[in-house]
Design an enzyme around this catalytic site. Structure first.
Site, PDB file in Angstrom:
ATOM      1  CG  ASN A   1      -6.302  -7.440  -5.870  1.00 13.35           C
ATOM      2  OD1 ASN A   1      -6.071  -6.689  -6.716  1.00 13.35           O
ATOM      3  ND2 ASN A   1      -6.978  -7.119  -4.942  1.00 13.35           N
TER       4      ASN A   1
ATOM      5  CB  THR B   1      -0.965   0.021   1.333  1.00  8.77           C
ATOM      6  OG1 THR B   1      -1.836  -1.185   1.023  1.00  8.77           O
ATOM      7  CG2 THR B   1      -1.839   1.233   1.199  1.00  8.77           C
TER       8      THR B   1
ATOM      9  CB  THR C   1      14.136   3.672  12.457  1.00 10.79           C
ATOM     10  OG1 THR C   1      14.350   5.046  13.275  1.00 10.79           O
ATOM     11  CG2 THR C   1      15.281   2.660  13.148  1.00 10.79           C
TER      12      THR C   1
ATOM     13  CB  CYS D   1      -8.010  -4.683   0.463  1.00 12.13           C
ATOM     14  SG  CYS D   1      -6.697  -5.682   0.165  1.00 12.13           S
TER      15      CYS D   1
ATOM     16  CG  HIS E   1       1.429  -9.653   3.632  1.00 13.55           C
ATOM     17  ND1 HIS E   1       0.085 -10.063   3.395  1.00 13.55           N
ATOM     18  CD2 HIS E   1       1.417  -8.321   3.092  1.00 13.55           C
ATOM     19  CE1 HIS E   1      -0.690  -8.859   2.967  1.00 13.55           C
ATOM     20  NE2 HIS E   1       0.086  -7.919   2.836  1.00 13.55           N
TER      21      HIS E   1
HETATM   22  N1  PLP Z   1      -1.981  -4.390  -4.454  1.00 13.99           N
HETATM   23  C1  PLP Z   1      -2.341  -5.433  -4.616  1.00 13.99           C
HETATM   24  C2  PLP Z   1      -2.509  -5.997  -6.135  1.00 13.99           C
HETATM   25  C3  PLP Z   1      -2.672  -6.393  -3.520  1.00 13.99           C
HETATM   26  O1  PLP Z   1      -3.230  -7.483  -3.742  1.00 13.99           O
HETATM   27  C4  PLP Z   1      -2.535  -5.855  -2.275  1.00 13.99           C
HETATM   28  C5  PLP Z   1      -2.791  -6.506  -1.085  1.00 13.99           C
HETATM   29  O2  PLP Z   1      -3.807  -7.205  -0.941  1.00 13.99           O
HETATM   30  C6  PLP Z   1      -1.742  -4.587  -1.809  1.00 13.99           C
HETATM   31  C7  PLP Z   1      -1.473  -3.885  -3.031  1.00 13.99           C
HETATM   32  C8  PLP Z   1      -1.444  -3.868  -0.628  1.00 13.99           C
HETATM   33  O3  PLP Z   1      -0.195  -4.595  -0.025  1.00 13.99           O
HETATM   34  P1  PLP Z   1      -0.132  -4.575   1.407  1.00 13.99           P
HETATM   35  O4  PLP Z   1      -1.234  -5.558   2.044  1.00 13.99           O
HETATM   36  O5  PLP Z   1       1.121  -5.029   1.695  1.00 13.99           O
HETATM   37  O6  PLP Z   1      -0.198  -3.198   1.956  1.00 13.99           O
END
Ligand code: PLP
Length: 385
Positions: free
Chosen positions: A153, A70, A239, A327, A203
Site C-alpha cells: 500500500n 483489517t 447479522t 493507517c 472501499h
Molecule cells: N491491507 C492493506 C494492504 C491496506 O492498504 C488496507 C487499508 O489501507 C487494509 C489492509 C485494511 O483494510 P480496511 O481499511 O478495509 O480495514
C-alpha cells in the site's frame, strides 16, 4: 481538488450505490429471517458471494464476508494460526513479510503476546520484493501460517505471489495474501496464485467502507474470531451486511471487467507523472519497484525535504496525497515499509505517496506534477523556478 490518494480510499461508484440501494430500503430484511424479506436478503447475499467467488475462481462457500480488509487479515492470520496449532501443537511460529499492513503485522504480534507464537519476519530487497528463497529459509514444520501481501500500500511493489505460495506449499504451510491494494488491478484467480487465503476490501474498489471478504480454501481450517449466531458458516457471526456484500461484489465485478484496459491506461499516465517529477527534482528517489508496481502507484522520497511540508504545500495547490500510509497517520515515526527497504530514517521521513484513482485524467496529472515540483522547491527553500 485533484485526488491522488486512492490507496487510502475511493468514492462509491454510482453503479455500486444503485446495486446496494434496494437492500438498504425496500428489501431491508435480515438474511437469517424465515420470511419473504429474509429470503430476498439471503438470495442477494448468496448472489454476492457467488459473484465474488466468480472473480476469485473459487467456490462460493470459500468466501466469507467481513467488516473490511483489517478483519479479513485478522481472521486469516489469527484464525489459521490458532486452528493449525490446535491440530498440531508444534505449529507455534508465524511468518510475515517486513512490509505487511498493520492488519497483518499486529495480528502476528497479538498472537505472540497472547498465545505465545514466535514471529519470523521475512525481509524484502531494496525494491520491496520478497525473494522466494528468503521465505523458504524461514518456513518449517513449526510454521502455522505465512502471510505476504500481494501488493504494498505504500510503495506499490507487487510480489511474485505464485512463486511465494509454491514455496509455502512445498513446506506444507498455509499461505495467506493481503490483496486489498491488488484487487481491481491484478489477477485475483486463487488457483493461479496458489494461495490458501486472500483478503480484499470494498472501499479501495468503489464500494463503501466497512465491507471486505476473505477467501479461505475449503481444505484450510480456520478458527473464528467472532462468535455468535453462526452466520457465514460459523466463521464470522453477526447479522450479515447484505447491502455491503452486494456493493463489494458489484465493485469487484466491474473492476475485474475493466482491469486490463484501465490498468494499461493508468500505468502510462503514472509513468509520465513519475518521469516529470524525477526530471524536475534531481534528488527525488522513486521508492518501490520500477516496473513490478501497481499501475496507480507513484511514491517518492525527497531527501532533506520534509514530506509533511510537501504535503501541506500540495494541498494548498489543490493536490491531495499522503505522506505514508493513512493507517499510520498521526504517527511521525518513519514508515516501517521504507525502513525495511533499507532507507535511512531521515530519508524515510521525506516520503510522499501518490496513488492515482482509475478516473484520473492526463490534465490532472500534468497539473499535479507541476504542483509537486513547485511544492518541493518551496519547502526546499529553492523558491519558484
Ligand atoms: N491491507 C492493506 C494492504 C491496506 O492498504 C488496507 C487499508 O489501507 C487494509 C489492509 C485494511 O483494510 P480496511 O481499511 O478495509 O480495514
Amino acid at each position: 481538488m485533484i485526488y491522488l490518494d486512492a490507496a487510502a480510499t475511493t468514492p462509491v461508484r454510482r453503479e455500486v450505490l444503485e446495486a446496494m440501494w434496494p437492500y438498504l430500503t425496500g428489501d431491508f430484511g435480515n438474511a437469517s429471517s424465515h420470511h419473504e424479506l429474509g429470503a430476498r436478503a439471503h438470495e442477494a447475499l448468496e448472489g454476492a458471494r457467488a459473484e465474488v467467488a466468480g472473480v476469485l475462481g473459487c467456490r462460493p462457500s470459500e468466501v466469507t464476508f467481513t467488516s473490511g480488509g483489517t478483519e479479513a487479515d485478522n481472521l486469516a492470520v489469527k484464525g489459521i494460526a490458532l486452528a493449525r496449532r490446535a491440530a498440531d501443537p508444534r505449529r507455534t511460529r508465524i511468518a510475515v513479510s517486513a512490509i505487511e499492513h498493520p492488519a497483518v503485522l499486529e495480528s502476528a504480534r497479538s498472537l505472540a503476546r497472547l498465545h505465545g507464537f514466535a514471529v519470523d519476519v521475512v525481509p524484502v530487497d531494496a525494491q520491496g520484493r520478497v525473494a522466494p528463497e528468503a521465505l523458504a529459509g524461514l518456513l518449517g514444520p513449526e510454521t502455522a501460517v505465512a502471510s505476504v501481501m500481494y501488493a504494498n500500500n505504500e510503495v506499490g511493489t507487487v510480489q511474485p505471489a505464485a512463486e511465494l505460495s509454491a514455496v509455502a506449499r512445498a513446506a506444507r504451510v498455509p499461505f495467506h495474501t493481503d490483496a486489498v491494494q491488488a484487487a481491481g488491478w491484478l489477477p485475483l484467480g486463487v488457483g493461479e496464485l496458489g494461495v490458501d487465503a486472500l483478503s480484499i476490501s470494498g472501499h479501495k474498489l468503489g464500494a463503501p467502507k466497512g465491507v471486505g471478504a476473505l477467501f479461505v480454501a475449503g481444505r484450510t481450517v480456520v478458527e473464528p474470531l467472532i462468535d455468535g449466531g453462526g452466520q457465514e458458516r460459523g466463521l464470522r457471526s453477526g447479522t450479515e451486511n447484505v447491502a455491503g456484500a452486494v456493493a463489494l461484489a458489484t465493485a469487484l465485478r466491474l473492476a475485474e471487467q475493466e482491469r486490463t484496459t484501465a490498468g494499461e491506461r493508468l500505468a502510462l499516465l503514472r509513468d509520465r507523472f513519475i518521469g516529470r517529477v524525477l526530471d524536475s527534482v534531481p534528488d527525488a528517489v522513486l521508492t518501490g519497484h520500477p516496473t513490478e508496481r501497481l499501475p496507480g502507484s507513484a511514491s517518492f522520497c525527497f531527501p532533506r525535504v520534509s514530506g509533511e511540508s510537501v504535503l501541506l504545500e500540495l494541498e494548498r495547490r489543490g493536490v491531495v496525497c499522503s505522506s505514508g500510509s493513512a493507517c499510520a497517520a498521526g504517527s511521525s515515526d518513519p514508515s516501517h515499509v521504507l525502513l525495511a527497504l533499507g532507507l535511512e530514517p531521515a530519508v524515510a521521513q521525506t516520503a510522499v505517496r501518490f496513488t492515482l484513482p482509475g478516473t484520473v485524467t492526463a490534465e490532472e496529472l500534468d497539473a499535479a506534477s507541476a504542483a509537486v515540483i513547485e511544492a518541493h522547491d518551496v519547502v526546499a527553500g529553492l523558491g519558484m523556478r
